[in-house]
Write an enzyme that holds these catalytic residues in place. Structure first.
Site, mmCIF file in Angstrom:
data_model
loop_
_atom_site.group_PDB
_atom_site.id
_atom_site.type_symbol
_atom_site.label_atom_id
_atom_site.label_comp_id
_atom_site.label_asym_id
_atom_site.label_seq_id
_atom_site.Cartn_x
_atom_site.Cartn_y
_atom_site.Cartn_z
ATOM 1 N N SER A 44 -36.207 -43.265 1.264
ATOM 2 C CA SER A 44 -36.375 -44.714 1.446
ATOM 3 C C SER A 44 -35.111 -45.354 2.014
ATOM 4 O O SER A 44 -35.145 -46.478 2.503
ATOM 5 C CB SER A 44 -36.727 -45.366 0.116
ATOM 6 O OG SER A 44 -35.655 -45.228 -0.790
ATOM 7 N N HIS A 45 -33.963 -44.686 1.906
ATOM 8 C CA HIS A 45 -32.739 -45.155 2.558
ATOM 9 C C HIS A 45 -32.289 -44.180 3.649
ATOM 10 O O HIS A 45 -31.123 -44.157 4.016
ATOM 11 C CB HIS A 45 -31.611 -45.359 1.533
ATOM 12 C CG HIS A 45 -31.769 -46.615 0.745
ATOM 13 N ND1 HIS A 45 -32.485 -46.661 -0.419
ATOM 14 C CD2 HIS A 45 -31.333 -47.879 0.969
ATOM 15 C CE1 HIS A 45 -32.478 -47.909 -0.901
ATOM 16 N NE2 HIS A 45 -31.784 -48.654 -0.074
ATOM 17 N N ASP A 185 -42.532 -49.533 -3.749
ATOM 18 C CA ASP A 185 -43.470 -48.795 -4.599
ATOM 19 C C ASP A 185 -44.750 -49.590 -4.836
ATOM 20 O O ASP A 185 -45.833 -49.010 -4.942
ATOM 21 C CB ASP A 185 -42.811 -48.460 -5.943
ATOM 22 C CG ASP A 185 -41.869 -47.275 -5.825
ATOM 23 O OD1 ASP A 185 -42.306 -46.222 -5.338
ATOM 24 O OD2 ASP A 185 -40.693 -47.411 -6.208
#
Lengths: 335, 335
Positions: A44-45, A185
């Site tokens: 996600s990063h 999420d």
């Protein structure tokens, strides 16, 4: 999946950012944190964020060649004006003066202003801890999260990160959102047509909701840990917002004005030098911290970041793997 | 119930502590924080604590006439050696230098060492915020709380406190344990023969337990907020323990050696001066913080400490009320 060496991953990110129009300094600094995320298993990063960097630039919400200005604000305060650029280069620019001030005075603060922010804080905290400092970092984001007892978004996901140096080992590092869960999420549950667990969000009356559409569109996300998490989220707003003369999460969301660009605001880091607190006894007391870590790991509990460090070890050997679709989306940006 | 003016409550506490053998300076400083607790409706930190002060002295676990020594450790660090006395006088002794250093350098730390600690942190945080500083405080306690995923006590209740100055108003202050609940609340359930809610503790295998006897005698308490609360509790151990050369909660419990005396360890405070961060724009940015508070209270959510401030207003008018049995127990200490 497509496998890339870390060096190839870095070259890919850097070439896309250069092609998009970012200055070489920004392209290099941003690529380093993006590859660090991918390397440590934080997809996600990771490389997926390159897409967001380019779209933020296209939306006119980041300055591609911003020159960070380092200001010696007070004997124990460094300020860096990021001038509308991504935060990474501003952090790099301020880091040497932060370290010097912490070494000289024992404790010092780095306030980064007017930066566009999407980086995980552990990337910065780790650099300070690796250099021997105890460090804290805070940043707001976009107002998506309601205070305990409320129903309207006020806070961002407002992460708090901490690092502690461990000679000869990876530092002790945590970095968590003060929201119950990442916004992404909840988005994933929406796309999958699934309900979300209780505790993640409320509807527009402040009642618990398990419907991701309600939470994302009309209600609000919640903090972790009830009123205590809500208090921490408030603290992050205050010390990484008004204290450093920068935007709160509500002001940052208003600034984005409906675009999907990264939050624009400030960040506060605090560095403490154990050697100034402890002098000749430093090593002895750092060894006592190791006893604490052993009492946690010795009973089968995990330290935060261990999963990241394990992923890193694998990535250094084997490189990283990204979905083929993402790889093609990235390559398309070079056309 | 027995009603006392705040002045009578202070005289009562002070005379008992003097009679027990504490020096005038300690008796006055300790009474002030105890009366502040009673005044603000925190009975658990109120006059009842006088009993604990006297029993801690009788157990030989506090130095009745300790002279705090203030050490100018580094340009932004004050250290106070409490020399085995209660923490209050040490805090008072270090406060002026902490404020001077924060004003001069922008950020400063106060490390209190070798103190016997039972005071609520908000009492200290409030003094810093009333003086215009943003402030943080941390202290370990006795090892009663297991890390997330574990079953053996490692952490104390490890409070974190924060204060923010609000010109013309009570400051924004929070002060919470990183444990899910105070140990005293579990004790009360045990005495009442009641089960405790899930989430407060685990048994000796790390399984959730609702039996207060199991949690207190063989298992462990839990932190609030799962792995995030556990990470914060670890941070408190580190920065208010090894970083300042003082005991962890496990070491403090070992030092108590089975006695019921107050924890003996250190405390870390950090003060930040908004005027050094913001200069002439300070008032403008403090006003933006008020907008944040309005967005919380305007939707019906409460700020932390509001209940305390309301209790204070009542107590200033009407005095405080304590149970007759407590009043007689206190009076008996003067015999």
């Amino acid at each position: 999946m497509i496998r890339l060496t870390l060096s190839d991953a870095h070259s890919l990110a850097q070439s896309i950012l250069l092609h998009a129009g970012f200055s070489a300094a920004h392209a290099t600094a941003v690529s380093a944190t993006i590859v660090a995320g991918e390397r440590d298993g934080c997809a996600s990063h990771g490389l997926y964020r390159v897409l967001g960097c380019v779209s933020t630039l296209k939306a006119g919400k980041v300055v591609a060649d911003a020159q960070p200005e380092v200001i010696d604000q007070a004997p124990s305060i460094v300020r860096v004006d990021a001038a509308g650029g991504f935060s990474q280069l501003a952090f790099q620019a301020g880091l040497p003066m932060l370290q010097n001030k912490a070494r000289e005075n024992g404790i010092a603060a780095l306030a980064i202003n007017r930066c566009v922010h999407f980086s995980a804080l552990w990337v910065e905290i780790e650099q300070l801890a690796e250099a021997g400092f105890v460090a804290l970092a805070f940043t707001p984001s976009h107002a998506w999260v309601a205070p305990a007892g409320g129903h309207q978004p006020v806070f961002g996901t407002n992460p708090v990160a901490f690092g502690w140096p461990r000679p000869g080992k990876h530092p002790y590092v945590f970095d968590f959102a003060t929201s119950a869960i990442a916004r992404g999420d909840i988005e994933l549950h929406r796309r999958a047509g699934k309900t979300i667990p209780e505790g993640w969000g409320v509807d527009e009356q402040g009642q618990p909701s398990t419907d991701p559409n309600v939470v994302l569109d009309r209600g609000a996300m919640l903090t972790f840990g009830g009123h205590k998490g809500s208090a921490l989220a408030t603290m992050v707003e205050l010390i990484a917002g008004p204290l450093i003369g920068d935007l709160t999460s509500a002001e940052s969301l208003a600034h984005a004005d409906g675009s999907k660009s990264s939050p624009y605001h400030g960040e506060l880091l605090i560095a403490l030098d154990p050697r100034r607190f402890l002098g000749a006894a430093t090593d002895q007391h750092l060894a006592r911290a190791e006893t604490l870590f052993e009492s946690i790991e010795g009973q089968g509990a995990r330290l935060p970041s261990q999963r990241r460090f394990e992923a890193r070890a694998r990535s250094l050997e084997e490189g990283v793997q990204i979905p083929e679709a993402l790889y093609h989306d990235l390559k398309a940006l070079l056309a």
